[in-house]
Design an enzyme around this catalytic site. Sequence first.
Site, short mmCIF file in Angstrom:
data_model
loop_
_atom_site.label_atom_id
_atom_site.label_comp_id
_atom_site.label_asym_id
_atom_site.label_seq_id
_atom_site.Cartn_x
_atom_site.Cartn_y
_atom_site.Cartn_z
N GLU A 94 0.88 -1.37 -0.08
CA GLU A 94 -0.02 -0.07 0.17
C GLU A 94 0.94 1.29 0.11
O GLU A 94 0.48 1.89 -0.71
CB GLU A 94 -0.88 0.10 1.31
CG GLU A 94 -1.99 1.06 1.19
CD GLU A 94 -2.96 0.59 2.38
OE1 GLU A 94 -3.98 0.01 2.47
OE2 GLU A 94 -2.65 1.19 3.51
N GLY A 225 -27.14 36.42 7.54
CA GLY A 225 -26.64 37.54 8.49
C GLY A 225 -26.82 39.18 8.21
O GLY A 225 -27.03 39.37 7.10
N GLY A 227 -25.74 43.21 7.69
CA GLY A 227 -24.58 43.77 6.71
C GLY A 227 -23.28 43.73 7.66
O GLY A 227 -23.43 43.99 8.91
N GLY A 228 -22.31 43.65 6.95
CA GLY A 228 -20.96 43.67 7.53
C GLY A 228 -20.35 42.55 8.31
O GLY A 228 -19.36 42.95 8.98
N GLY A 230 -19.48 39.42 7.09
CA GLY A 230 -18.51 38.85 6.54
C GLY A 230 -19.17 37.56 5.54
O GLY A 230 -18.44 36.67 5.27
N LYS A 231 -20.25 37.80 5.10
CA LYS A 231 -21.03 36.65 4.35
C LYS A 231 -20.44 36.61 3.16
O LYS A 231 -19.91 35.51 2.73
CB LYS A 231 -22.47 37.14 4.16
CG LYS A 231 -23.22 37.22 5.18
CD LYS A 231 -24.58 37.65 5.06
CE LYS A 231 -24.78 38.99 4.39
NZ LYS A 231 -24.41 40.12 5.07
N THR A 232 -19.93 37.54 2.29
CA THR A 232 -19.05 37.69 1.10
C THR A 232 -17.91 36.99 1.41
O THR A 232 -17.46 36.02 0.49
CB THR A 232 -19.20 38.96 0.48
OG1 THR A 232 -20.46 39.52 0.40
CG2 THR A 232 -18.28 39.06 -1.04
#
Length: 1096
Positions: A94, A225, A227-228, A230-232
């Site tokens: 292996e 969530g 705005g601001g 950190g979703k993007t």
Amino acid sequence: MALSSQRAFTSATAVCPWKYQVFLSFRGEDTRRGFTDYLYKQLDWRGIRTFRDDPDLERGTDINPELLTAIEKSRFAIIVLSTNYASSSWCLRELTHIVQSMKEKERIFPIFYDVDPSDVRHQRGSFGAALINHEMNCGEDVEEVLGWRNALKKVANLAGWNSKDYGYDTELITKIVDALWDKVHPTFSLLDSPEILVGLNFKLKEIDLHLDTNANDVRFVGIWGMGGMGKTTLARCLCNKKVLLILDDVDQSDQLEMLIREKDCFGLGSRIIITTRDERLLVEHGIEKVYKVMPLTQNEALYLFSRKAFKKDDLEEDYLEMSKNFINYAGGLPLALKTLGSFLYKRSRDEWKSALNKLKQAPDRKIFQMLKISYDGLEEMQKKIFLDVACFHKFADKEEVIEILDSCGFVGTRIVIHVLIEKSLLSVSNTHLSIHDLIQEMAWEIVRQESFDEPGGRSRLWLHNDIVHVLTNNTGTEAIESVVLCLREFEVAHWNPEAFTKMCKLKLLKINNLSLSLGPKYLPNSLRFLEWSWYPSKSLPPSFQPVELVELRLQHSKIDHLWNGIKYMVKLKSIDLSYSENLIRTPDFTGTQNLERLVFKGCTNIVKIHPSIASLKRLRVLNFKNCKSIKSLPSEVELESLETFDLSGCSKVKNIPEFLGEMKNFSKLSLSFTAVEQIPSSIIPLIPSLKKIYMSGISMRDAPSALVPVKNIEPPRSWHSFFTFGLFPRNSPHPVSLVLASLKDLRFLKCLNLNDCNLCEGAIPEDIGLLSSLERLNLDGNHFVSLPASISGLSKLGTFTLKNCKRLQKLPSVPSNRRIFVSVDTENCTSLKIFPYPPLMCKGVTCTWIRSVNCFSLVEHQGSNSIIYLMLKKSLQEIPRSLGLFIIIIPGSEIPDWFSNQSLGNSVIETLPSEFNSKWMGFAFCALFEPTYLKQHSCYYQCLHGLSNTFLGPMIGISVPNLESDHLWLLVMSKFYFLSSCETHKNYWMEMCGDPIQFRIVTSPGVREEIFMEVKKCGVRILYEQDAEELNRTMKQYSNRMNSFYEDVTDCDFDKSDRAQGAITKRTREEYCTETRPSGIGSSGKESLCKRMKED
């Protein structure tokens, strides 16, 4: 909406050719059931697809073709080089295939598990012996063995991990998994700066679970969530997975409709990520996998701010306090931390101070504009309700806020509140509305911009200085719709009596804790909700004709009469004049026929009740509690909607009105400490439907000898149909004991309060067990010795209090039906000797609380250690089934030795076990208190992560009265209960395994110095499955040593056993009587017990 795509509408296999991300090579007999198993689980939990061979495949010497294919389809390989690895030709073949297939050395990761890397490299020790053995075996090809040697040498020269460098396997595994996760997610190395990763690591792990790249389907995942947050950035970090499309910042439904309809156009294995501030868009389109982005933790926020403000990992000492102010202001919002930190970089301390002062006046424009996007997308009604909540109702109970806003004329408040939650503008925590500080500040700024210089030109006033300015200088205008001033401390002020004259559109006026020298000469007729505690005038202004008024609350006011004559206010639903001690009469209610609540609680000088009160057909609550001057009520009332009637403390009231009409909703009757002598016949038929009855300290006129017991509630003539004998207050010179007649017809009763009713032995009938709806039973301060065994039939009983029942000697069993919470309080039951064992931990009870404070006879009779051990034993039995939390407080002077980890003081340190340890069941914590001269109201159990000082699990508070001696507090908590309260930490759990955790008790001092308690010692024990056996051995040893005669109960179906009557062991009378007495039991007491046993 921003649209980004790698390769839209193409097959996922083109993006990710690997079937597995990791191939795991190991010697089964060495590590399969231990290290390798745990490593595999951790890799799998992190979403790293890992191949591990089936144990059934490892037979013979020829490697299975399936394994060779798996190696070729794997992106990376982990090789666990253990002591006997080289003895398996299977493993070596292996290994050789791995080296040949993965020529790039950064794809192979060796782990030297309990072996020296140089032994592998130079083939010494077990590796050398194994290879020599292979060469001597005639069945082995010499050239093949040479290939094995070369493969081992190559792997040994690669960077890997040596188990000897780590104290615990969990620490080693965490390092391995983190390194592989970084390899699997190479996008991180391409990001623009290191601080962008702050807080993302653990968020991405959880999103990985939603993506589940092992599943061969098309999957939409939402990232939701405010705005601001950190979703993007999160979406960008995921773009190297099987993600073909990222829809960023979606705010319109039509942006998703076509994509959802064309779902079949995506290849199997495809992942589509949608980021949005509006959860509703995801719900409407059936996107079930949704991740809510939470703010950064305190440590993460500190690091990110430091990276931006100082370009290093730690805060500078000279800026420490100001940095904390900025970090607290940001509230964990990455956008705010980055914006503020970057702005402050390379600025002086004076500039920092100036910037901080500026923020107190107005928000940062960039942050404001980013957050205001969500507000701009609202409808007009939604905007108004949002501003009201942000300005006036943060942390308020959701239902109360809805009631107030409805009163103010808003339509559809409930659904609007829900929409605002979906749009990430509001949140709900434990039924209370909450809002992020920066969102709230954004709302404040929107209102401030309505009139920058003059607060009187704004729609809403909530700041103390603004309100004082407007009402002192009379600068109010018709723009003002709401004024709310709720002061924490009582304050004296001098306002202009004409201040409300120009506020012709005022709807909400709420003033608390303010004393004015003069009351208002005018109040706007537009008012819909008026709450003014300590209202300074004797009555409302004569010109006040509030036809729109819905709620009127004037607690602690100086009102002596509300109004004269008839006032027509058809919308008025509630009047609350609690503690208005100058009030002498109620108003004429003729013009307020829609009233639902009338509260005159604590109006001690009210004498006259207007007869119009008798015809309020919509009245639900009528409260005259502690109205001590009332002597009479109308003889007849027609209150068909009445639910609650409270006359408690009306010590001069002797007669209750006849109730005319049908009262279907009547559920609560309180007559405690009244002079009621007889109950009207119209109320008797209503008693069976009551849910709560309060009758403490009531006085009966007739002598006991004149009464005849009545077993049925009908046909009634007086209270004597319910009480067989009269009851006098405790301070009466000739108290007469109370005996209850039949209770069986009170089937809807939920709460029964009979505290201090002079109940003696036999006063409570056996049919109390038929109160099938009873949830709360209060028998405090009575004189019985025992209680009916039928109490075990109270299937819904959750709270049972018996405080100060000083003659009570034994308790019946508590019913064993399924309940979430059960509490029993036997504080100061100084004669209590027998407790059913183990009490209350039965069939589905999740949380059990027992307070046996100052119950010294109980401990003398049964022993504190025996009680503790039996509770622990039953807890270990019940944790796998249902038990979440068990607490008991009893007298005791020493923590049992079974708690091997003990420490002086109020805390003890342990090591946090792994969440994935299947044998971990929970933990047991024990604290020893001693009396002290410092009065304390409550004490709280807490668990903290030793390195970050953050809370883990629930914080549990318990009220403890004066202790007369040392006491023990035992707390047993299941693993499930503990972890379910660690939602905010669950992403960090693997990183914290093996870290120190602190269990501690903290207390909050009261005002007066009285004997109370201080923490003397603490002990803790992590509970594992094997502890049940050890506890049994400890109990046996303790029993032999102490000659214990307590019963060892193995189930809690007390109803079917004589064990409900006590905890005496099932030994023969002769065996018991020949034993020496156990600790704490007097010889005379034992001889007496032996005598009784022999007489039976």
